[in-house]
Design a protein around this motif. Structure first.
Motif, short mmCIF file in Angstrom:
data_model
loop_
_atom_site.label_atom_id
_atom_site.label_comp_id
_atom_site.label_asym_id
_atom_site.label_seq_id
_atom_site.Cartn_x
_atom_site.Cartn_y
_atom_site.Cartn_z
N ASN A 32 -36.13 15.31 17.23
CA ASN A 32 -35.69 13.93 17.05
C ASN A 32 -34.84 13.84 15.78
OD1 ASN A 32 -37.22 13.30 19.25
ND2 ASN A 32 -38.88 12.33 18.11
N LEU A 49 -31.68 10.21 24.45
CA LEU A 49 -32.24 8.87 24.37
C LEU A 49 -32.01 8.32 22.97
CD1 LEU A 49 -35.73 9.25 26.13
CD2 LEU A 49 -33.60 8.39 27.13
N THR A 62 -33.27 5.10 20.30
CA THR A 62 -34.26 4.06 20.04
C THR A 62 -33.93 3.39 18.72
OG1 THR A 62 -35.96 5.37 21.18
CG2 THR A 62 -36.71 3.53 19.79
N PRO A 111 -36.27 2.50 24.13
CA PRO A 111 -35.69 3.82 24.39
C PRO A 111 -34.70 3.75 25.55
CG PRO A 111 -38.06 3.97 24.07
CD PRO A 111 -37.74 2.51 24.16
#
Length: 370
Positions: free
Chosen positions: A44, A77, A79, A97
């Motif tokens: 991430n 993705l 977020t 998301p």
């Protein structure tokens, strides 16, 4: 590398990309460090204004911890992390998301990042191209004259490039003890070609010697440039220009424009903005163009504003397209401390424009006459 230069490509979290493999990338296509490529690996990644964000975007409209991107089942993705100004995907605010398709554009503050699917070879080639564009932009910027803080003619300017290398250019300086020249120009298109075209013209004017022209006669200068830079011999490029010469003894300003919007003279009372323009054709478009000039008296304490169309061709936060008439009244606002007026006008325009930055170069030159 050639010339002893070092190339840097950012691989976020040291992502491992083999030569023949593809990787998810975020290309910074608009913003303060445009052209940079971030390779997104399996970890991430946080985008924010300051460390410990993995991708640091130096922008006051970006929160310290703004959003997070991740690769899940080989898809990206995004977020939002409760940012103040929000995260947008292709113009739509992210509320949870959200998958980012290849080609999708994330808007984070005034930065735009495009999701690309690249090989390492493509990444390095892209970086090489951006490096050349940066070199061209740096060279053009180095030709701009230094501000003049003292004397009977004072000059300040502000140049804020957009994400695309453009052809804006301006300059000023004495021709002799009595005459002072200044100009603003804008080459059609963007990219290294437009920038180098403007550099060629700037170098001629810096030498104060355009062949076949009296530099104190704006109409002759424009006619000579028109003969030297026909668009059919310069990849279809043409340019607009406003060129003026001020005579200190008579306080007369002689000027001519070529397809350029007006320059504005603001008298010391700041009760009007006088448009200075002669309706002549573009430089390079028609070899048969005859240019004419005009003159005006410059009262003591007057200010002269020269600028590119990127200063007023903006879209507001409400989605309204601005024109010249929307910008000109701001020239009459009480003058801030000088120098500083150019910065005030830039902040004024940025405060009105939509989030994500201006769509063209912001070039503004201010001359003050005692």
């Amino acid at each position: 590398m050639d010339g002893g230069e070092t190339q840097v490509v950012t691989f976020a979290r040291h992502a491992d990309v083999a030569l023949d493999n593809r990787a998810h990338c975020l290309d910074l296509i608009e913003g303060y460090d445009f052209g940079r490529i971030y390779v997104v690996g399996a970890q991430n990644l946080t985008l924010g204004r300051t460390p410990p964000a993995d991708i640091v975007l130096n922008d006051s409209e970006v929160s310290r911890s703004h959003c997070r991107v991740a690769i899940v089942h080989d898809s990206m993705l995004v977020t939002d992390l409760g940012s103040t100004n929000g995260t947008f995907l292709d113009g739509v605010r992210v509320t949870g998301p959200t998958p980012v398709p290849v080609g999708g554009v994330l808007r984070v503050g005034r930065q735009s990042l495009k999701h690309e699917w690249r090989t390492e070879k493509e990444i390095l080639q892209h970086h090489e191209l951006e490096r050349e564009l940066r070199k061209a932009g740096t060279y053009a910027l180095a030709l701009l004259p230094a501000p003049i803080a003292e004397g009977p003619i004072r000059a300040e300017w502000l140049f804020e490039p957009c994400s695309k290398l453009g052809g804006d250019a301006f300059g000023y300086g004495p021709l002799n003890d009595e005459q002072f020249q200044f100009y603003m120009m804008d080459v059609s298109g963007h990219g290294a070609g437009a920038a180098m075209h403007s550099v060629a013209v700037m170098n001629l004017l810096r030498q104060r010697a355009v062949p076949g022209a009296d530099m104190g006669r704006p109409e002759q200068v424009l006619k000579a440039l028109n003969a030297m830079f026909p668009m059919e011999e310069h990849a279809g490029m043409y340019f607009t220009m406003w060129y003026g010469v001020y005579d200190r003894s008579s306080r007369q300003l002689r000027y001519a424009s070529a397809g350029h919007h007006p320059v504005f003279l603001v008298p010391p009372e700041r009760d009007e903005a006088i448009a200075l323009r002669t309706r002549n054709g573009l430089v390079g478009a028609d070899l048969g163009t005859n240019y004419r000039a005009d003159t005006i008296s410059v009262p003591p304490g007057s200010s002269l504003y020269l600028f590119s169309d990127g200063v007023f061709e903006i879209v507001t936060k409400e989605g309204i397209e601005w024109g010249l008439s929307d910008f000109v009244p701001r020239l009459l606002e009480p003058a801030a401390s000088n120098p500083g007026a150019c910065q005030r006008l830039y902040k004024n325009v940025r405060g009105v424009a939509h989030a994500g930055g201006l769509d063209d170069d912001f070039s503004l030159l201010l001359l003050n006459f005692d």
